[in-house]
Scaffold this motif. Structure first.
Motif, PDB file in Angstrom:
ATOM      1  N   LYS A 151     -25.248   5.142  -7.180  1.00 24.47           N
ATOM      2  CA  LYS A 151     -25.418   5.377  -8.665  1.00 24.47           C
ATOM      3  C   LYS A 151     -26.788   6.160  -8.868  1.00 24.47           C
ATOM      4  O   LYS A 151     -27.692   6.172  -7.799  1.00 24.47           O
ATOM      5  CB  LYS A 151     -25.797   3.850  -9.223  1.00 24.47           C
ATOM      6  N   SER A 152     -27.123   6.696  -9.938  1.00 23.80           N
ATOM      7  CA  SER A 152     -28.137   7.533 -10.280  1.00 23.80           C
ATOM      8  C   SER A 152     -29.090   6.728 -11.121  1.00 23.80           C
ATOM      9  O   SER A 152     -28.684   5.773 -11.984  1.00 23.80           O
ATOM     10  CB  SER A 152     -27.892   8.910 -10.819  1.00 23.80           C
ATOM     11  N   ILE A 153     -30.473   7.240 -11.092  1.00 23.53           N
ATOM     12  CA  ILE A 153     -31.550   6.641 -11.966  1.00 23.53           C
ATOM     13  C   ILE A 153     -32.527   7.383 -12.416  1.00 23.53           C
ATOM     14  O   ILE A 153     -32.830   8.512 -11.638  1.00 23.53           O
ATOM     15  CB  ILE A 153     -31.830   5.360 -11.083  1.00 23.53           C
ATOM     16  N   LEU A 154     -33.005   7.286 -13.604  1.00 19.95           N
ATOM     17  CA  LEU A 154     -34.033   8.094 -14.078  1.00 19.95           C
ATOM     18  C   LEU A 154     -35.313   7.001 -14.270  1.00 19.95           C
ATOM     19  O   LEU A 154     -34.897   5.879 -14.935  1.00 19.95           O
ATOM     20  CB  LEU A 154     -33.687   8.991 -15.211  1.00 19.95           C
ATOM     21  N   VAL A 155     -36.517   7.252 -13.542  1.00 19.89           N
ATOM     22  CA  VAL A 155     -37.453   6.301 -13.945  1.00 19.89           C
ATOM     23  C   VAL A 155     -38.502   7.002 -14.648  1.00 19.89           C
ATOM     24  O   VAL A 155     -39.232   8.151 -14.360  1.00 19.89           O
ATOM     25  CB  VAL A 155     -38.216   5.993 -12.623  1.00 19.89           C
ATOM     26  N   LEU A 156     -38.932   6.284 -15.956  1.00 17.00           N
ATOM     27  CA  LEU A 156     -39.922   6.800 -16.661  1.00 17.00           C
ATOM     28  C   LEU A 156     -41.393   6.360 -16.338  1.00 17.00           C
ATOM     29  O   LEU A 156     -41.575   4.753 -16.009  1.00 17.00           O
ATOM     30  CB  LEU A 156     -39.628   6.513 -18.281  1.00 17.00           C
ATOM     31  N   ASN A 157     -42.261   7.201 -16.148  1.00 18.98           N
ATOM     32  CA  ASN A 157     -43.724   6.622 -15.331  1.00 18.98           C
ATOM     33  C   ASN A 157     -43.336   6.474 -13.900  1.00 18.98           C
ATOM     34  O   ASN A 157     -43.853   5.263 -13.654  1.00 18.98           O
ATOM     35  CB  ASN A 157     -44.257   5.583 -16.256  1.00 18.98           C
ATOM     36  N   GLY A 158     -42.798   7.383 -13.165  1.00 14.73           N
ATOM     37  CA  GLY A 158     -42.836   7.043 -11.671  1.00 14.73           C
ATOM     38  C   GLY A 158     -44.262   6.918 -10.900  1.00 14.73           C
ATOM     39  O   GLY A 158     -43.888   6.261  -9.819  1.00 14.73           O
ATOM     40  N   SER A 159     -45.182   7.228 -11.448  1.00 16.33           N
ATOM     41  CA  SER A 159     -46.329   7.187 -10.632  1.00 16.33           C
ATOM     42  C   SER A 159     -47.109   5.820 -10.900  1.00 16.33           C
ATOM     43  O   SER A 159     -48.235   5.711 -10.232  1.00 16.33           O
ATOM     44  CB  SER A 159     -47.353   8.427 -10.976  1.00 16.33           C
ATOM     45  N   GLY A 160     -46.597   4.993 -11.946  1.00 20.25           N
ATOM     46  CA  GLY A 160     -47.476   3.685 -12.275  1.00 20.25           C
ATOM     47  C   GLY A 160     -46.927   2.653 -11.105  1.00 20.25           C
ATOM     48  O   GLY A 160     -46.198   2.925 -10.212  1.00 20.25           O
ATOM     49  N   GLY A 161     -47.584   1.356 -11.505  1.00 17.21           N
ATOM     50  CA  GLY A 161     -47.261   0.507 -10.553  1.00 17.21           C
ATOM     51  C   GLY A 161     -46.038  -0.098 -10.320  1.00 17.21           C
ATOM     52  O   GLY A 161     -45.322  -0.273  -9.282  1.00 17.21           O
ATOM     53  N   VAL A 162     -45.055  -0.316 -11.201  1.00 20.92           N
ATOM     54  CA  VAL A 162     -43.822  -0.569 -11.205  1.00 20.92           C
ATOM     55  C   VAL A 162     -42.788   0.668 -10.917  1.00 20.92           C
ATOM     56  O   VAL A 162     -42.205   0.634  -9.964  1.00 20.92           O
ATOM     57  CB  VAL A 162     -43.085  -1.263 -12.326  1.00 20.92           C
ATOM     58  N   GLY A 163     -42.914   1.824 -11.597  1.00 17.02           N
ATOM     59  CA  GLY A 163     -42.403   2.935 -11.221  1.00 17.02           C
ATOM     60  C   GLY A 163     -42.103   3.341 -10.012  1.00 17.02           C
ATOM     61  O   GLY A 163     -41.185   3.863  -9.228  1.00 17.02           O
ATOM     62  N   SER A 164     -43.519   3.387  -9.069  1.00 17.51           N
ATOM     63  CA  SER A 164     -43.467   3.843  -8.031  1.00 17.51           C
ATOM     64  C   SER A 164     -42.748   2.978  -7.118  1.00 17.51           C
ATOM     65  O   SER A 164     -42.235   3.635  -5.825  1.00 17.51           O
ATOM     66  CB  SER A 164     -45.013   4.108  -7.413  1.00 17.51           C
TER      67      SER A 164
END
Length: 309
Positions: A151-164
């Motif tokens: 599957k594919s995914i887009l992460v919004l705020n990838g540099s934050g605590g959860v996103g990373s």
């Protein structure tokens, strides 16, 4: 013991360092942890501002969810841990419903055995403390969407605590076919180093203009109204904060040491890495500065407090 305490809701100025707080009692299913490091989360700030006062524990409050430390006492029903064990975890089973009056921003904290896991051997205490709430949120959120290999995914705020951590777990643990993530210009290289196939500069690009759509959008910033426009028909949008637009769903983590145990091999092998903000770790007496920094929303990864006396 020394602990940070607030007796009223408000800004960073309500926090006070108190050197005369009683060490918490240990219930039968709990261990007493000598705190070596702790981490801050946006939920700590929102709680201190009184945003959950209807379901909060009574004031005064010792804040703090994330902990890494050493077991110094065990309750009579504890089976997995003994005195001297190095452990880490999120001390609050429910993030918003009755979180502990005495959290992790203190010399000692009492925690249920089921919320803790052995500290990964290859990580130091500061790195371990940065993980629990964020990595459990990342993992359980992905699980809730039924995320699976291919599957594919887009992460919004990838540099934050959860996103990373979502980027890394999607790739390393769940077998994503494609991972895209957003950040500001200065973090694009970080996103790629974590495993993002596509790093999107949100200051220059609009996610709605992307030529592709994704099986899952993990919204760790509060832009659900935009996230739902880039998800495939029948896909899922996880929303951690802000207003929820269907088909997005609100997700709040339940702390669980079993998730940490499951992920420990990935952490010990280096396949999944903790991201500690380079401004830190902040010392224990700099907690107010650390919270002020967290609340600028400019942190990279996690804001960590270490050492704790």
């Amino acid at each position: 013991m020394k602990a940070w305490v607030y007796g009223e809701y408000g800004g960073v100025d309500v926090l006070k360092l108190d050197s005369n707080v009683a060490v918490p009692d240990v219930n039968e299913d709990q261990v007493l942890v000598k705190v070596v490091a702790a981490a801050l989360n946006p939920v700590d700030a929102k709680r201190r501002q009184g945003k959950f006062k209807a379901t909060d524990s009574p004031l005064p409050t010792v804040p703090g969810y994330d902990v890494a430390g050493v077991v110094v006492k065990v309750g009579s029903q504890v089976k997995e841990f003994k005195v001297g064990d190095e452990v880490y975890g999120d001390v609050n089973e429910k993030a918003l419903e009755g979180p502990k009056q005495f959290g992790s921003l203190a010399e000692y904290t009492a925690v249920e055995e089921k919320l803790l896991a052995p500290k990964p051997k290859t990580l130091d205490f500061a790195q371990a403390a940065s993980l629990p709430l964020a990595i459990e949120t990342a993992y359980e959120g992905l699980e809730r969407t039924g995320f699976s290999p291919g599957k594919s995914i887009l992460v919004l705020n990838g540099s934050g605590g959860v996103g990373s951590l979502v980027i890394q777990l999607a790739k390393q643990v769940f077998g994503a076919s494609r991972v895209a993530a957003t950040s500001s210009t200065r973090h694009l290289d970080l996103l790629k180093s974590l495993g993002a196939d596509l790093a999107i500069d949100y200051t220059k690009e609009n996610i709605e203009d992307l030529p592709e759509k994704f099986d899952v959008v993990y919204d760790a910033i509060g832009q659900c109204d935009r996230a739902v426009k880039v998800v495939k028909e029948g896909g899922s949008v996880v929303a951690l904060t802000g207003a929820v637009t269907p088909p997005g769903f609100r997700f709040v983590v339940t702390s669980n040491g079993a998730v940490l145990r499951k992920l420990n091999p990935y952490l010990e092998s280096g396949k999944v890495k903790p991201i500690v903000d380079p401004k830190g770790p902040f010392s224990f007496d700099q907690l107010d500065e650390a919270f002020s920094y967290l609340e600028t929303n400019r942190a990279t990864g996690k804001v960590v407090i270490h050492p704790i006396p």
